[in-house]
Motif scaffolding. Structure first.
Motif, PDB file in Angstrom:
ATOM      1  N   HIS A  65       0.098 -12.875  -0.251  1.00 56.32           N
ATOM      2  CA  HIS A  65       0.840 -13.754   0.638  1.00 56.32           C
ATOM      3  C   HIS A  65       0.340 -13.672   2.081  1.00 56.32           C
ATOM      4  O   HIS A  65       1.125 -13.590   3.022  1.00 56.32           O
ATOM      5  N   GLY A  66      -0.980 -13.688   2.230  1.00 58.04           N
ATOM      6  CA  GLY A  66      -1.572 -13.744   3.554  1.00 58.04           C
ATOM      7  C   GLY A  66      -1.704 -12.413   4.267  1.00 58.04           C
ATOM      8  O   GLY A  66      -2.273 -12.352   5.352  1.00 58.04           O
ATOM      9  N   ARG A  67      -1.221 -11.336   3.658  1.00 60.54           N
ATOM     10  CA  ARG A  67      -1.344 -10.018   4.265  1.00 60.54           C
ATOM     11  C   ARG A  67      -2.274  -9.139   3.433  1.00 60.54           C
ATOM     12  O   ARG A  67      -2.369  -9.313   2.219  1.00 60.54           O
ATOM     13  N   VAL A  68      -2.943  -8.206   4.091  1.00 66.67           N
ATOM     14  CA  VAL A  68      -3.911  -7.344   3.419  1.00 66.67           C
ATOM     15  C   VAL A  68      -3.364  -5.918   3.355  1.00 66.67           C
ATOM     16  O   VAL A  68      -2.842  -5.394   4.353  1.00 66.67           O
ATOM     17  N   TYR A  69      -3.506  -5.316   2.175  1.00 68.70           N
ATOM     18  CA  TYR A  69      -2.980  -3.973   1.937  1.00 68.70           C
ATOM     19  C   TYR A  69      -4.095  -3.071   1.410  1.00 68.70           C
ATOM     20  O   TYR A  69      -4.861  -3.470   0.528  1.00 68.70           O
ATOM     21  N   ASP A  70      -4.163  -1.862   1.956  1.00 71.59           N
ATOM     22  CA  ASP A  70      -5.099  -0.852   1.476  1.00 71.59           C
ATOM     23  C   ASP A  70      -4.324   0.077   0.534  1.00 71.59           C
ATOM     24  O   ASP A  70      -3.611   0.974   0.977  1.00 71.59           O
ATOM     25  N   VAL A  71      -4.456  -0.161  -0.779  1.00 71.08           N
ATOM     26  CA  VAL A  71      -3.681   0.587  -1.770  1.00 71.08           C
ATOM     27  C   VAL A  71      -4.521   1.684  -2.430  1.00 71.08           C
ATOM     28  O   VAL A  71      -4.164   2.180  -3.505  1.00 71.08           O
ATOM     29  N   THR A  72      -5.619   2.069  -1.789  1.00 71.44           N
ATOM     30  CA  THR A  72      -6.516   3.064  -2.378  1.00 71.44           C
ATOM     31  C   THR A  72      -5.778   4.331  -2.787  1.00 71.44           C
ATOM     32  O   THR A  72      -5.944   4.838  -3.907  1.00 71.44           O
ATOM     33  N   ASP A  73      -4.934   4.829  -1.909  1.00 68.72           N
ATOM     34  CA  ASP A  73      -4.245   6.098  -2.192  1.00 68.72           C
ATOM     35  C   ASP A  73      -3.192   5.950  -3.286  1.00 68.72           C
ATOM     36  O   ASP A  73      -2.795   6.947  -3.908  1.00 68.72           O
ATOM     37  N   TYR A  74      -2.750   4.708  -3.522  1.00 68.49           N
ATOM     38  CA  TYR A  74      -1.699   4.511  -4.521  1.00 68.49           C
ATOM     39  C   TYR A  74      -2.249   4.279  -5.929  1.00 68.49           C
ATOM     40  O   TYR A  74      -1.523   4.444  -6.913  1.00 68.49           O
ATOM     41  N   VAL A  75      -3.526   3.935  -6.035  1.00 75.14           N
ATOM     42  CA  VAL A  75      -4.100   3.608  -7.339  1.00 75.14           C
ATOM     43  C   VAL A  75      -3.840   4.696  -8.383  1.00 75.14           C
ATOM     44  O   VAL A  75      -3.411   4.396  -9.505  1.00 75.14           O
ATOM     45  N   PRO A  76      -4.051   5.993  -8.072  1.00 77.02           N
ATOM     46  CA  PRO A  76      -3.805   7.023  -9.098  1.00 77.02           C
ATOM     47  C   PRO A  76      -2.331   7.145  -9.477  1.00 77.02           C
ATOM     48  O   PRO A  76      -2.009   7.677 -10.555  1.00 77.02           O
ATOM     49  N   ASP A  77      -1.427   6.682  -8.624  1.00 74.76           N
ATOM     50  CA  ASP A  77       0.011   6.824  -8.885  1.00 74.76           C
ATOM     51  C   ASP A  77       0.623   5.598  -9.547  1.00 74.76           C
ATOM     52  O   ASP A  77       1.803   5.602  -9.890  1.00 74.76           O
ATOM     53  N   HIS A  78      -0.169   4.532  -9.713  1.00 84.22           N
ATOM     54  CA  HIS A  78       0.375   3.314 -10.318  1.00 84.22           C
ATOM     55  C   HIS A  78       0.790   3.596 -11.765  1.00 84.22           C
ATOM     56  O   HIS A  78       0.075   4.289 -12.502  1.00 84.22           O
ATOM     57  N   PRO A  79       1.951   3.108 -12.198  1.00 80.63           N
ATOM     58  CA  PRO A  79       2.459   3.452 -13.535  1.00 80.63           C
ATOM     59  C   PRO A  79       1.626   2.929 -14.695  1.00 80.63           C
ATOM     60  O   PRO A  79       1.758   3.419 -15.803  1.00 80.63           O
ATOM     61  N   THR A  80       0.771   1.919 -14.480  1.00 79.90           N
ATOM     62  CA  THR A  80      -0.082   1.431 -15.563  1.00 79.90           C
ATOM     63  C   THR A  80      -1.473   2.045 -15.435  1.00 79.90           C
ATOM     64  O   THR A  80      -1.739   2.833 -14.528  1.00 79.90           O
ATOM     65  N   GLU A  81      -2.355   1.674 -16.362  1.00 78.29           N
ATOM     66  CA  GLU A  81      -3.715   2.190 -16.305  1.00 78.29           C
ATOM     67  C   GLU A  81      -4.386   1.757 -14.999  1.00 78.29           C
ATOM     68  O   GLU A  81      -4.121   0.684 -14.473  1.00 78.29           O
ATOM     69  N   GLU A  82      -5.264   2.608 -14.501  1.00 77.46           N
ATOM     70  CA  GLU A  82      -5.936   2.345 -13.229  1.00 77.46           C
ATOM     71  C   GLU A  82      -6.663   1.013 -13.249  1.00 77.46           C
ATOM     72  O   GLU A  82      -6.699   0.300 -12.247  1.00 77.46           O
ATOM     73  N   ASP A  83      -7.198   0.647 -14.408  1.00 78.28           N
ATOM     74  CA  ASP A  83      -7.975  -0.583 -14.515  1.00 78.28           C
ATOM     75  C   ASP A  83      -7.153  -1.813 -14.159  1.00 78.28           C
ATOM     76  O   ASP A  83      -7.684  -2.796 -13.634  1.00 78.28           O
ATOM     77  N   VAL A  84      -5.841  -1.769 -14.437  1.00 79.66           N
ATOM     78  CA  VAL A  84      -4.973  -2.910 -14.146  1.00 79.66           C
ATOM     79  C   VAL A  84      -4.941  -3.182 -12.643  1.00 79.66           C
ATOM     80  O   VAL A  84      -4.976  -4.335 -12.200  1.00 79.66           O
ATOM     81  N   VAL A  85      -4.882  -2.117 -11.853  1.00 84.99           N
ATOM     82  CA  VAL A  85      -4.846  -2.267 -10.397  1.00 84.99           C
ATOM     83  C   VAL A  85      -6.218  -2.688  -9.876  1.00 84.99           C
ATOM     84  O   VAL A  85      -6.327  -3.567  -9.016  1.00 84.99           O
ATOM     85  N   LEU A  86      -7.252  -2.072 -10.410  1.00 88.72           N
ATOM     86  CA  LEU A  86      -8.599  -2.327  -9.896  1.00 88.72           C
ATOM     87  C   LEU A  86      -9.045  -3.765 -10.102  1.00 88.72           C
ATOM     88  O   LEU A  86      -9.925  -4.250  -9.389  1.00 88.72           O
ATOM     89  N   GLU A  87      -8.441  -4.467 -11.075  1.00 88.70           N
ATOM     90  CA  GLU A  87      -8.784  -5.864 -11.306  1.00 88.70           C
ATOM     91  C   GLU A  87      -8.595  -6.712 -10.052  1.00 88.70           C
ATOM     92  O   GLU A  87      -9.283  -7.712  -9.842  1.00 88.70           O
TER      93      GLU A  87
END
Length: 273
Positions: free
Chosen positions: A62-84
């Motif tokens: 929605h027009g804003r940029v987020y750096d979620v690098t640190d959250y990727v390992p904590d995401h409840p689904t497989e890492e690949d889902v976020v990395l997409e």
């Protein structure tokens, strides 16, 4: 105090209150988020695209940029889902955690902690997400005409793009993508295909295990244009692939491909056609 003075005092107080309300409304009429966005660092699509992996994952929502690098390992689904969604405009994925179901308010609260900037074009103008107007969709289709609704209610897979994985002991072995058109496969492709230290997609003709890659590709060729139910033939892969240079169907693990496809179907549509 005379009645006239009382009436006058009440009138003055009323006008003062009215003026205050008008002033407050004028001051608050501008969107506070817009004001906040002006203070954010501008980030172009080109710069965003440079952060497209686990080592640095930025998303535009929605027009804003987020750096979620640190959250990727904590995401409840497989890492690949976020990395997409790293390195690109990810509003579609955010608004469709499942088809038509956005992320929760709690997830929105977590996301704000990773806000780093606003998305702009080369001229520095804001880049808005290209999302479909749900009101327009509602006006265009009635429940009697909406095929997506019909398929969902009957438990049938919706048309769209799907992505799924097979993971064993925390390691991705098969990552597959495909489109469904009226319940039939199109555009099947492996995004990752490996076993232990062998990356099949990196193999070249002449490598010892290259014939296995050929057979895995034959699976996708045979599934192209077939209905979803065709995946069950993979339980006997020797019926689907050809014997190549002494390698038999037993070399394949057709059940892994089935699992990756079923994982994709369980996740739901990744992107609408």
């Amino acid at each position: 105090m005379t009645i006239q003075k009382i009436a006058y005092s009440v009138f003055v107080a009323f006008m003062a209150s009215l003026f205050t309300l008008v002033s407050v409304n004028a001051l608050s009429s501008s969107d506070p988020d817009d004001a906040a966005d002006d203070d954010l660092d501008p980030i172009t699509l080109e710069e965003l695209a440079e952060h497209d992996g686990a080592e640095s994952c930025w998303k535009a929502i929605h027009g804003r940029v987020y750096d979620v690098t640190d959250y990727v390992p904590d995401h409840p689904t497989e890492e690949d889902v976020v990395l997409e969604w790293c390195g690109r405009e990810a509003t579609e994925g955010w608004d469709n955690k499942r088809p038509g179901v956005p992320h929760s308010p709690r997830a929105e609260g977590l996301l704000e902690a990773y806000l780093i900037g606003r998305l702009v074009d080369e001229e520095g103008e804001p880049v808005e997400a290209a999302t479909e107007d749900t009101d327009t969709v509602a006006e265009r289709l009635s429940p009697a005409e909406d095929e997506r609704l019909h398929r969902a209610m009957l438990g049938l897979p919706l048309d769209g793009r799907y992505r799924g994985v097979f993971i064993d002991r925390g390691v991705i072995q098969v990552n597959i993508t495909f489109d469904l058109e009226d319940g039939h496969f199109t555009g099947l492709a492996y995004r990752h295909l490996a076993y232990r230290d062998d990356d099949y997609l990196a193999m070249e003709e002449g490598d010892d295990l290259y014939p296995v890659l050929v057979q895995y590709r034959q699976i996708l060729e045979r599934l192209e244009g077939q209905p979803v139910t065709a995946i069950f033939a993979l339980y006997e892969p020797e019926r689907v692939v050809d014997d190549v240079d002494g390698y038999t169907g037993a070399t394949l693990r057709g059940a892994k491909v089935i699992s990756a496809i079923r994982d994709a179907l369980n996740r739901g549509v990744y992107a609408w056609p």
